[in-house]
Design an enzyme around this catalytic site. Structure first.
Site, PDB file in Angstrom:
ATOM      1  N   TYR A  51     -11.928  -8.882   1.910  1.00  0.00           N
ATOM      2  CA  TYR A  51     -11.497  -9.966   2.805  1.00  0.00           C
ATOM      3  C   TYR A  51     -12.690 -10.558   3.558  1.00  0.00           C
ATOM      4  O   TYR A  51     -12.661 -11.707   3.981  1.00  0.00           O
ATOM      5  CB  TYR A  51     -10.476  -9.455   3.826  1.00  0.00           C
ATOM      6  CG  TYR A  51      -9.218  -8.891   3.196  1.00  0.00           C
ATOM      7  CD1 TYR A  51      -8.306  -9.717   2.564  1.00  0.00           C
ATOM      8  CD2 TYR A  51      -8.948  -7.528   3.231  1.00  0.00           C
ATOM      9  CE1 TYR A  51      -7.160  -9.205   1.982  1.00  0.00           C
ATOM     10  CE2 TYR A  51      -7.808  -7.010   2.657  1.00  0.00           C
ATOM     11  CZ  TYR A  51      -6.917  -7.854   2.025  1.00  0.00           C
ATOM     12  OH  TYR A  51      -5.782  -7.345   1.442  1.00  0.00           O
ATOM     13  N   LYS A  54     -10.708   4.381  -4.792  1.00  0.00           N
ATOM     14  CA  LYS A  54     -10.786   4.246  -6.247  1.00  0.00           C
ATOM     15  C   LYS A  54     -12.205   4.674  -6.632  1.00  0.00           C
ATOM     16  O   LYS A  54     -12.977   3.922  -7.248  1.00  0.00           O
ATOM     17  CB  LYS A  54     -10.493   2.774  -6.596  1.00  0.00           C
ATOM     18  CG  LYS A  54     -10.361   2.455  -8.065  1.00  0.00           C
ATOM     19  CD  LYS A  54      -9.004   2.815  -8.635  1.00  0.00           C
ATOM     20  CE  LYS A  54      -8.984   2.526 -10.120  1.00  0.00           C
ATOM     21  NZ  LYS A  54      -7.930   3.253 -10.831  1.00  0.00           N
ATOM     22  N   ASP A  60      -4.122   4.317  -7.299  1.00  0.00           N
ATOM     23  CA  ASP A  60      -3.015   4.112  -8.239  1.00  0.00           C
ATOM     24  C   ASP A  60      -2.034   5.281  -8.189  1.00  0.00           C
ATOM     25  O   ASP A  60      -0.814   5.100  -8.190  1.00  0.00           O
ATOM     26  CB  ASP A  60      -3.519   3.851  -9.678  1.00  0.00           C
ATOM     27  CG  ASP A  60      -4.824   4.561 -10.005  1.00  0.00           C
ATOM     28  OD1 ASP A  60      -5.285   5.348  -9.150  1.00  0.00           O
ATOM     29  OD2 ASP A  60      -5.362   4.360 -11.095  1.00  0.00           O
ATOM     30  N   ASP A 110      -3.493  -2.817   2.982  1.00  0.00           N
ATOM     31  CA  ASP A 110      -2.623  -3.993   3.092  1.00  0.00           C
ATOM     32  C   ASP A 110      -1.448  -3.839   2.121  1.00  0.00           C
ATOM     33  O   ASP A 110      -0.269  -3.960   2.500  1.00  0.00           O
ATOM     34  CB  ASP A 110      -3.469  -5.238   2.735  1.00  0.00           C
ATOM     35  CG  ASP A 110      -2.739  -6.539   2.994  1.00  0.00           C
ATOM     36  OD1 ASP A 110      -1.597  -6.485   3.477  1.00  0.00           O
ATOM     37  OD2 ASP A 110      -3.312  -7.605   2.691  1.00  0.00           O
ATOM     38  N   ASP A 166       2.515  -2.261   3.104  1.00  0.00           N
ATOM     39  CA  ASP A 166       3.653  -3.180   2.945  1.00  0.00           C
ATOM     40  C   ASP A 166       4.681  -2.607   1.972  1.00  0.00           C
ATOM     41  O   ASP A 166       5.892  -2.757   2.187  1.00  0.00           O
ATOM     42  CB  ASP A 166       3.184  -4.554   2.444  1.00  0.00           C
ATOM     43  CG  ASP A 166       2.963  -5.524   3.596  1.00  0.00           C
ATOM     44  OD1 ASP A 166       3.032  -5.062   4.767  1.00  0.00           O
ATOM     45  OD2 ASP A 166       2.726  -6.716   3.353  1.00  0.00           O
TER      46      ASP A 166
END
Ligand code: NAD
Length: 366
Positions: free
Chosen positions: A144, A193, A225, A249, A253
């Protein structure tokens, strides 16, 4: 205890649920003999009407002079998004506040209430094992905030977003997450990751380095994952999870749907000085605004979080949380969590029940 709180109710149901949350705060103030004072300030579309901007300097100053910020929600009806009042309202308000105060860590507790088991998309035996997780998301790094590029490579359109982390950014959020785990069930899952990404390798290493100072907290690594599967398959195994910005994020959610309504969730954002903003993760819910039916529990739980994390008042926070649980156990339901059983109540009646329960518990114990 004397504390001053900036109250930014915002738009839509923000005003209504904030009014109820402040009633609960006033009750705690009375019951425990504290002195909480508040200053209200405009944000979002409500601020735009007066100042022509979504996060005016006047509001920033009110926040600067407070010990914590209680935030409602911002944004207009989807059908009016093209109006200047609502254009980029959420980004202009929330991102501007994050930037102004350097909030680097977001806390999102996700708990499934046993009495609301039927609202969860998870199977009953999964919920029955108990689901009570805390997502701690880094807020100022990752793709971001890295370099963004869109351009041409020969005749091909290309784009990239650089996912960058520095060790101090990771150490800061890891430290916050370990402290949170220490105050809970003492287990921290670091999500990354690291089998592929360099930023994740640094993430894994730095979280372990910070962990040396927290020998009482069990630290585990989990690839993102796998984590996405486990929060659906076996969420009871998690206590606190610490995640880079983008993974946090998405996964927080995804986890937010597990309790069954946005009206049941609170969240908080902290900076390195432990200054914090507390807000429900849901929006201004314009479809139900003004009807007195919004679930006030999310905003009320924000008050509990503020008391615990900003003011160190765990007993007061627990009283609110237990009162919410008891009222749900007693069958009181706002429309979003009503499935034909129990008593259907509005925002005010739900709050009345929570206040009555909190007051009776304290009267009995004194
Ligand atoms: P929303 O989160 O406002 O609502 C989604 C659904 O959840 C709606 O059906 C709503 O009625 C329900 N809901 C949300 N909170 C509830 C509560 N406390 N009680 C009962 N039901 C509740 O999302 P949306 O409708 O897509 O967005 C409406 C506006 O909110 C938009 O302008 C959007 O940009 C903004 N928004 C703001 C924030 C924020 O302030 N942090 C977050 C998300 C969306």
């Amino acid at each position: 205890m004397q504390r001053h709180i900036a109250v930014l109710a915002g738009d839509g149901i923000g005003e209504e649920v904030m009014e109820q949350a402040l009633r609960v705060l006033a009750t705690i103030d009375d019951l425990f003999g504290h002195t909480f004072s508040t200053t209200k300030a405009l944000v979002g579309g409500a601020a735009y009407d007066t100042y022509g901007t979504h996060f005016p300097d006047e509001t920033k100053n009110v926040c600067r002079n407070a010990d914590a910020i209680l935030f409602g929600s911002v944004g207009g009806p989807v059908s009016e998004m093209q109006l200047d009042k609502w254009k980029n309202c959420e980004a202009n308000s929330i991102l501007a506040i994050r930037k102004a105060f350097g909030f680097n860590a977001n806390f999102r507790p996700v708990k499934i209430y046993p009495d609301l088991c039927e609202l969860s998309p998870l199977k009953e035996d999964v919920v029955g094992r108990g689901v009570d997780m805390l997502f701690v998301r880094e807020l100022l790094g990752d793709c971001y905030f890295g370099e963004h590029m869109s351009g041409m490579e020969g005749s091909l359109r290309v784009a990239s977003d650089v996912s960058r982390y520095s060790e101090d950014q990771i150490a800061a959020v890891a430290d916050t997450a370990f402290k949170a785990a220490q105050a809970r069930r003492k287990k921290l899952t670091s999500v990354h990751k690291a089998n592929v990404l360099d930023a994740s390798k640094l993430w894994r290493t730095v979280v372990h380095e910070v962990g040396i100072s927290y020998p009482d907290v069990e630290l585990e690594d989990m690839l993102v994952d796998n984590c996405a599967m486990q929060i659906i398959k076996d969420p009871s195994k998690f206590d606190v999870l610490v995640l880079p910005n983008m993974f946090g994020d998405i996964l927080s959610d995804a986890a937010a749907v597990l309790p069954g309504s946005l009206g049941l969730l609170a969240s908080a954002s902290f900076n390195k000085d432990n200054f914090a903003l507390y807000e429900p993760p849901g929006g201004s819910a314009q479809d139900i605004a003004g009807k007195g039916i919004a679930n006030p529990i999310a905003q009320i739980l924000c008050v509990a979080m503020m008391l615990r994390y900003s003011f160190g008042l765990s007993e007061e926070a627990s009283l609110i949380e237990k009162s919410v649980e008891t009222v749900l156990k007693g069958g009181f339901r706002t429309k979003d969590i009503y499935r034909g059983k129990g008593s259907l109540v509005g925002s005010r009646e739900m709050t009345d029940q929570i206040i009555t329960h909190a007051s009776s518990v304290l009267c009995k114990s004194s």
